[in-house]
Design a protein around this motif. Sequence first.
Motif, mmCIF file in Angstrom:
data_model
loop_
_atom_site.group_PDB
_atom_site.id
_atom_site.type_symbol
_atom_site.label_atom_id
_atom_site.label_comp_id
_atom_site.label_asym_id
_atom_site.label_seq_id
_atom_site.Cartn_x
_atom_site.Cartn_y
_atom_site.Cartn_z
ATOM 1 N N ASP A 36 0.797 -1.381 0.054
ATOM 2 C CA ASP A 36 0.059 0.071 -0.111
ATOM 3 C C ASP A 36 0.890 1.455 -0.044
ATOM 4 O O ASP A 36 1.762 1.344 0.736
ATOM 5 C CB ASP A 36 -1.037 0.073 1.353
ATOM 6 C CG ASP A 36 -1.991 1.068 1.204
ATOM 7 O OD1 ASP A 36 -2.972 1.037 0.529
ATOM 8 O OD2 ASP A 36 -1.515 2.267 2.143
ATOM 9 N N ALA A 37 0.809 2.417 -0.843
ATOM 10 C CA ALA A 37 1.409 3.331 -0.907
ATOM 11 C C ALA A 37 1.495 4.274 0.296
ATOM 12 O O ALA A 37 2.558 4.757 0.576
ATOM 13 C CB ALA A 37 0.949 4.305 -2.434
ATOM 14 N N VAL A 38 0.415 4.142 1.042
ATOM 15 C CA VAL A 38 0.374 5.055 2.439
ATOM 16 C C VAL A 38 0.770 4.162 3.350
ATOM 17 O O VAL A 38 1.721 5.015 4.263
ATOM 18 C CB VAL A 38 -1.163 5.712 2.321
ATOM 19 C CG1 VAL A 38 -1.101 6.259 3.714
ATOM 20 C CG2 VAL A 38 -1.700 6.397 1.366
ATOM 21 N N MET A 39 0.194 3.059 3.535
ATOM 22 C CA MET A 39 0.711 2.489 4.972
ATOM 23 C C MET A 39 1.940 1.442 4.762
ATOM 24 O O MET A 39 2.188 0.959 5.660
ATOM 25 C CB MET A 39 -0.372 1.590 5.235
ATOM 26 C CG MET A 39 -1.907 2.146 5.512
ATOM 27 S SD MET A 39 -1.543 3.573 7.060
ATOM 28 C CE MET A 39 -1.370 2.447 8.196
ATOM 29 N N GLY A 40 2.327 1.257 3.677
ATOM 30 C CA GLY A 40 3.479 0.152 3.308
ATOM 31 C C GLY A 40 2.964 -1.133 3.143
ATOM 32 O O GLY A 40 3.103 -1.711 2.134
ATOM 33 N N GLU A 41 1.915 -1.568 3.963
ATOM 34 C CA GLU A 41 1.047 -2.898 3.643
ATOM 35 C C GLU A 41 -0.205 -2.792 4.404
ATOM 36 O O GLU A 41 -0.273 -2.233 5.543
ATOM 37 C CB GLU A 41 2.077 -3.972 4.244
ATOM 38 C CG GLU A 41 1.426 -5.354 3.877
ATOM 39 C CD GLU A 41 2.315 -6.255 4.531
ATOM 40 O OE1 GLU A 41 2.430 -6.652 5.781
ATOM 41 O OE2 GLU A 41 2.817 -7.131 3.736
ATOM 42 N N ALA A 103 -2.610 -5.477 -8.556
ATOM 43 C CA ALA A 103 -2.807 -4.917 -10.123
ATOM 44 C C ALA A 103 -4.435 -4.345 -10.286
ATOM 45 O O ALA A 103 -4.245 -3.442 -10.848
ATOM 46 C CB ALA A 103 -2.785 -6.212 -11.144
ATOM 47 N N GLN A 104 -5.133 -4.737 -9.568
ATOM 48 C CA GLN A 104 -6.639 -4.460 -9.488
ATOM 49 C C GLN A 104 -6.410 -3.157 -8.910
ATOM 50 O O GLN A 104 -7.186 -2.059 -9.424
ATOM 51 C CB GLN A 104 -7.581 -5.190 -8.931
ATOM 52 C CG GLN A 104 -9.012 -4.735 -8.894
ATOM 53 C CD GLN A 104 -9.790 -5.901 -7.801
ATOM 54 O OE1 GLN A 104 -9.351 -6.830 -7.151
ATOM 55 N NE2 GLN A 104 -10.941 -5.640 -8.258
ATOM 56 N N ALA A 105 -5.885 -3.108 -7.751
ATOM 57 C CA ALA A 105 -5.753 -1.807 -7.194
ATOM 58 C C ALA A 105 -5.010 -0.694 -7.786
ATOM 59 O O ALA A 105 -5.496 0.346 -7.958
ATOM 60 C CB ALA A 105 -4.949 -1.944 -5.841
ATOM 61 N N ALA A 106 -4.016 -1.013 -8.671
ATOM 62 C CA ALA A 106 -3.410 -0.226 -9.502
ATOM 63 C C ALA A 106 -4.300 0.261 -10.428
ATOM 64 O O ALA A 106 -4.251 1.545 -10.790
ATOM 65 C CB ALA A 106 -1.971 -0.610 -9.994
ATOM 66 N N LYS A 107 -5.164 -0.551 -11.036
ATOM 67 C CA LYS A 107 -5.876 -0.077 -12.163
ATOM 68 C C LYS A 107 -6.653 0.856 -11.664
ATOM 69 O O LYS A 107 -7.581 1.881 -12.209
ATOM 70 C CB LYS A 107 -6.709 -1.422 -12.665
ATOM 71 C CG LYS A 107 -7.636 -0.838 -13.908
ATOM 72 C CD LYS A 107 -8.275 -2.252 -14.337
ATOM 73 C CE LYS A 107 -7.622 -3.131 -15.019
ATOM 74 N NZ LYS A 107 -8.421 -4.328 -15.598
ATOM 75 N N GLN A 108 -7.621 0.521 -10.408
ATOM 76 C CA GLN A 108 -8.529 1.557 -9.651
ATOM 77 C C GLN A 108 -8.189 2.936 -9.580
ATOM 78 O O GLN A 108 -8.658 3.994 -9.761
ATOM 79 C CB GLN A 108 -9.050 0.968 -8.497
ATOM 80 C CG GLN A 108 -10.019 -0.235 -8.651
ATOM 81 C CD GLN A 108 -10.184 -0.851 -7.354
ATOM 82 O OE1 GLN A 108 -9.841 -0.684 -6.395
ATOM 83 N NE2 GLN A 108 -11.499 -1.749 -7.574
ATOM 84 N N GLU A 109 -6.759 3.119 -9.167
ATOM 85 C CA GLU A 109 -5.872 4.408 -8.851
ATOM 86 C C GLU A 109 -5.759 5.002 -10.237
ATOM 87 O O GLU A 109 -5.914 6.071 -10.208
ATOM 88 C CB GLU A 109 -4.562 4.084 -8.109
ATOM 89 C CG GLU A 109 -4.685 3.838 -6.935
ATOM 90 C CD GLU A 109 -5.290 4.631 -6.010
ATOM 91 O OE1 GLU A 109 -4.635 5.954 -6.117
ATOM 92 O OE2 GLU A 109 -6.017 4.367 -5.051
ATOM 93 N N LEU A 110 -5.561 4.285 -11.355
ATOM 94 C CA LEU A 110 -5.380 5.057 -12.610
ATOM 95 C C LEU A 110 -6.561 5.678 -13.190
ATOM 96 O O LEU A 110 -6.797 6.534 -13.726
ATOM 97 C CB LEU A 110 -4.728 4.028 -13.759
ATOM 98 C CG LEU A 110 -3.272 3.691 -13.338
ATOM 99 C CD1 LEU A 110 -2.912 2.472 -14.432
ATOM 100 C CD2 LEU A 110 -2.528 4.795 -13.516
ATOM 101 N N SER A 111 -7.873 4.878 -12.802
ATOM 102 C CA SER A 111 -9.097 5.341 -13.331
ATOM 103 C C SER A 111 -9.686 6.272 -12.459
ATOM 104 O O SER A 111 -10.898 6.873 -12.849
ATOM 105 C CB SER A 111 -10.094 3.956 -13.318
ATOM 106 O OG SER A 111 -10.411 3.649 -11.979
#
Length: 124
Positions: A36-41, A103-111
């Motif tokens: 996780d970008a904010v919490m690390g994990e 990958a799903q989380a990254a896709k959601q971030e991009l959208s």
Amino acid sequence: NSVDSDGDGYEDAAEVEAAIARMDGVVECAVFGLPDAVMGEIVAAAVVVRKGSTLTGYDLRQILSTQLPGFKVPERIDITCSPLPRNATGKVVKRELREAMAAQAAKQELSKEPHGNGGAGDDR
């Protein structure tokens, strides 16, 4: 929320998996650490439910929050009727689950909208 020494994932996974497995409609589950970008994990779970089950991620978090300390309750939950991926010896392959969820989380971030929405609508 730390990664265990053998690199298989979240060190309290067995405790959280046992709590999820006791829920009505749950067939199997896997709990693991997710980058996780904010919490690390963060704690994540992949949950297989019986066909026709109405159990949601929200329901699951609400129930778990009465049974476990808050830091052990998964922030991200994927619910499916498909079996979890397993290796030749029958062990759940958490690495595959982790990669798919990341990958799903990254896709959601991009959208997300260019200016963001303050986290509203984030189902974690």
